[in-house]
Design a protein around this motif. Structure first.
Motif, PDB file in Angstrom:
ATOM      1  N   GLN A 146      14.510  16.465  31.960  1.00 35.02           N
ATOM      2  CA  GLN A 146      14.536  17.499  30.931  1.00 35.02           C
ATOM      3  C   GLN A 146      13.317  18.416  31.073  1.00 35.02           C
ATOM      4  N   ALA A 147      12.714  18.440  32.266  1.00 27.37           N
ATOM      5  CA  ALA A 147      11.533  19.282  32.503  1.00 27.37           C
ATOM      6  C   ALA A 147      11.831  20.707  32.048  1.00 27.37           C
ATOM      7  N   THR A 148      10.871  21.302  31.321  1.00 28.19           N
ATOM      8  CA  THR A 148      11.082  22.647  30.807  1.00 28.19           C
ATOM      9  C   THR A 148      11.096  23.692  31.913  1.00 28.19           C
ATOM     10  N   THR A 149      10.280  23.491  32.949  1.00 30.99           N
ATOM     11  CA  THR A 149      10.217  24.437  34.055  1.00 30.99           C
ATOM     12  C   THR A 149      10.122  23.679  35.367  1.00 30.99           C
ATOM     13  N   ILE A 150      10.892  24.140  36.337  1.00 28.89           N
ATOM     14  CA  ILE A 150      10.768  23.621  37.698  1.00 28.89           C
ATOM     15  C   ILE A 150      10.511  24.834  38.579  1.00 28.89           C
ATOM     16  N   THR A 151       9.312  24.878  39.140  1.00 29.87           N
ATOM     17  CA  THR A 151       8.904  25.987  40.000  1.00 29.87           C
ATOM     18  C   THR A 151       9.040  25.549  41.447  1.00 29.87           C
ATOM     19  N   ALA A 152       9.804  26.298  42.200  1.00 31.33           N
ATOM     20  CA  ALA A 152      10.008  26.031  43.620  1.00 31.33           C
ATOM     21  C   ALA A 152       9.211  27.066  44.409  1.00 31.33           C
ATOM     22  N   ILE A 153       8.323  26.600  45.250  1.00 28.17           N
ATOM     23  CA  ILE A 153       7.487  27.481  46.065  1.00 28.17           C
ATOM     24  C   ILE A 153       8.018  27.454  47.489  1.00 28.17           C
ATOM     25  N   GLU A 154       8.236  28.640  48.061  1.00 28.35           N
ATOM     26  CA  GLU A 154       8.749  28.730  49.431  1.00 28.35           C
ATOM     27  C   GLU A 154       8.078  29.882  50.152  1.00 28.35           C
ATOM     28  N   LEU A 155       7.557  29.627  51.333  1.00 26.04           N
ATOM     29  CA  LEU A 155       6.870  30.623  52.141  1.00 26.04           C
ATOM     30  C   LEU A 155       7.836  31.559  52.867  1.00 26.04           C
ATOM     31  N   ASP A 156       8.957  31.032  53.312  1.00 28.80           N
ATOM     32  CA  ASP A 156       9.917  31.801  54.103  1.00 28.80           C
ATOM     33  C   ASP A 156      10.821  32.630  53.185  1.00 28.80           C
ATOM     34  N   SER A 157      10.894  33.934  53.426  1.00 24.55           N
ATOM     35  CA  SER A 157      11.658  34.816  52.531  1.00 24.55           C
ATOM     36  C   SER A 157      13.162  34.535  52.561  1.00 24.55           C
ATOM     37  N   THR A 158      13.716  34.198  53.725  1.00 27.82           N
ATOM     38  CA  THR A 158      15.149  33.903  53.804  1.00 27.82           C
ATOM     39  C   THR A 158      15.486  32.636  53.022  1.00 27.82           C
ATOM     40  N   ALA A 159      14.659  31.618  53.163  1.00 29.89           N
ATOM     41  CA  ALA A 159      14.881  30.374  52.424  1.00 29.89           C
ATOM     42  C   ALA A 159      14.688  30.598  50.922  1.00 29.89           C
ATOM     43  N   ALA A 160      13.692  31.401  50.536  1.00 26.72           N
ATOM     44  CA  ALA A 160      13.469  31.694  49.112  1.00 26.72           C
ATOM     45  C   ALA A 160      14.678  32.412  48.513  1.00 26.72           C
ATOM     46  N   THR A 161      15.275  33.301  49.276  1.00 26.89           N
ATOM     47  CA  THR A 161      16.486  34.001  48.822  1.00 26.89           C
ATOM     48  C   THR A 161      17.641  33.007  48.642  1.00 26.89           C
ATOM     49  N   ALA A 162      17.786  32.075  49.584  1.00 23.18           N
ATOM     50  CA  ALA A 162      18.839  31.057  49.481  1.00 23.18           C
ATOM     51  C   ALA A 162      18.608  30.164  48.269  1.00 23.18           C
ATOM     52  N   ALA A 163      17.367  29.735  48.051  1.00 26.52           N
ATOM     53  CA  ALA A 163      17.059  28.882  46.899  1.00 26.52           C
ATOM     54  C   ALA A 163      17.358  29.612  45.598  1.00 26.52           C
ATOM     55  N   THR A 164      16.959  30.870  45.515  1.00 23.96           N
ATOM     56  CA  THR A 164      17.214  31.655  44.305  1.00 23.96           C
ATOM     57  C   THR A 164      18.710  31.750  44.035  1.00 23.96           C
ATOM     58  N   ALA A 165      19.502  32.003  45.067  1.00 22.79           N
ATOM     59  CA  ALA A 165      20.966  32.074  44.896  1.00 22.79           C
ATOM     60  C   ALA A 165      21.521  30.726  44.438  1.00 22.79           C
ATOM     61  N   ASN A 166      21.018  29.635  45.006  1.00 18.51           N
ATOM     62  CA  ASN A 166      21.467  28.308  44.584  1.00 18.51           C
ATOM     63  C   ASN A 166      21.091  28.026  43.134  1.00 18.51           C
ATOM     64  N   PHE A 167      19.904  28.451  42.726  1.00 23.85           N
ATOM     65  CA  PHE A 167      19.474  28.253  41.333  1.00 23.85           C
ATOM     66  C   PHE A 167      20.355  29.050  40.381  1.00 23.85           C
ATOM     67  N   GLU A 168      20.640  30.291  40.750  1.00 25.17           N
ATOM     68  CA  GLU A 168      21.422  31.166  39.883  1.00 25.17           C
ATOM     69  C   GLU A 168      22.844  30.669  39.671  1.00 25.17           C
ATOM     70  N   SER A 169      23.368  29.900  40.614  1.00 24.31           N
ATOM     71  CA  SER A 169      24.729  29.381  40.453  1.00 24.31           C
ATOM     72  C   SER A 169      24.756  27.969  39.860  1.00 24.31           C
ATOM     73  N   SER A 170      23.608  27.468  39.457  1.00 22.65           N
ATOM     74  CA  SER A 170      23.538  26.111  38.898  1.00 22.65           C
ATOM     75  C   SER A 170      23.558  26.126  37.374  1.00 22.65           C
ATOM     76  N   PRO A 171      23.902  25.006  36.760  1.00 15.67           N
ATOM     77  CA  PRO A 171      23.882  24.930  35.295  1.00 15.67           C
ATOM     78  C   PRO A 171      22.470  24.922  34.704  1.00 15.67           C
ATOM     79  N   TRP A 172      21.449  24.770  35.531  1.00 17.52           N
ATOM     80  CA  TRP A 172      20.054  24.698  35.045  1.00 17.52           C
ATOM     81  C   TRP A 172      19.265  25.958  35.347  1.00 17.52           C
ATOM     82  N   GLN A 173      19.929  27.042  35.638  1.00 14.34           N
ATOM     83  CA  GLN A 173      19.287  28.297  36.038  1.00 14.34           C
ATOM     84  C   GLN A 173      18.141  28.711  35.121  1.00 14.34           C
ATOM     85  N   PRO A 174      18.245  28.570  33.804  1.00 18.73           N
ATOM     86  CA  PRO A 174      17.124  29.008  32.951  1.00 18.73           C
ATOM     87  C   PRO A 174      15.820  28.221  33.167  1.00 18.73           C
ATOM     88  N   ARG A 175      15.905  27.025  33.723  1.00 22.27           N
ATOM     89  CA  ARG A 175      14.707  26.193  33.920  1.00 22.27           C
ATOM     90  C   ARG A 175      14.150  26.274  35.331  1.00 22.27           C
TER      91      ARG A 175
END
Length: 150
Positions: free
Chosen positions: A59-88
């Motif tokens: 139930q963590a209020t915030t989960i921050t994912a740090i990624e150096l590679d821009s392509t991977a960061a874009t993929a992670a963001t897309a995966n987060f946006e399609s998940s039920p936990w996107q606000p966190r």
């Protein structure tokens, strides 16, 4: 090669990520001891697998994912946006050492990380930090919970 993996509550795509979704990442995400509340940081998130699994398990209020590679960061963001936990979930494209200097250390309740295994095939990739560099960073953090797999 782009692959999608479906879990019970989310689907993840590792398209464009230097390190594909693997058994060790899935096991770490399932077995890691995580704080049930507060702020969790996923270092080197790649596709966002560990961050998504942490969001599903806690139930963590915030989960921050740090990624150096821009392509991977874009993929992670897309995966987060399609998940039920996107606000966190938030993905930040940055070097962990730069990001860490801008936040109060006491605000982190847990860290999860699955550092890459360096092989002859990827040892010359400058975007992959050696595991000892990640270990030194994590040891200096006064974090109450830490889950890393080597």
């Amino acid at each position: 090669m782009s692959r999608s993996f479906s879990f019970k509550k989310f689907t993840i795509n590792d398209h464009g990520c230097g390190m594909p979704i693997s058994t060790d990442g899935v096991l770490l995400g399932a077995w890691a001891t995580l704080p049930q509340q507060g702020h969790i940081v996923d270092i080197g998130t790649g596709s966002g697998l560990l961050a998504l699994m942490a969001a599903q398990r806690t139930q963590a209020t915030t989960i921050t994912a740090i990624e150096l590679d821009s392509t991977a960061a874009t993929a992670a963001t897309a995966n987060f946006e399609s998940s039920p936990w996107q606000p966190r979930l938030v993905c930040i494209e940055d070097d962990i050492t730069n990001w860490y200097q801008r936040i109060p250390p006491a605000s982190i309740n847990g860290i999860i990380c699955n550092p890459p295994t360096l092989t002859l095939a990827n040892k010359h990739n400058s975007n992959i930090a050696p595991p000892h560099a990640i270990q030194i960073l994590l040891v200096t953090n006064n974090c109450s919970r830490l889950s890393v797999i080597y």
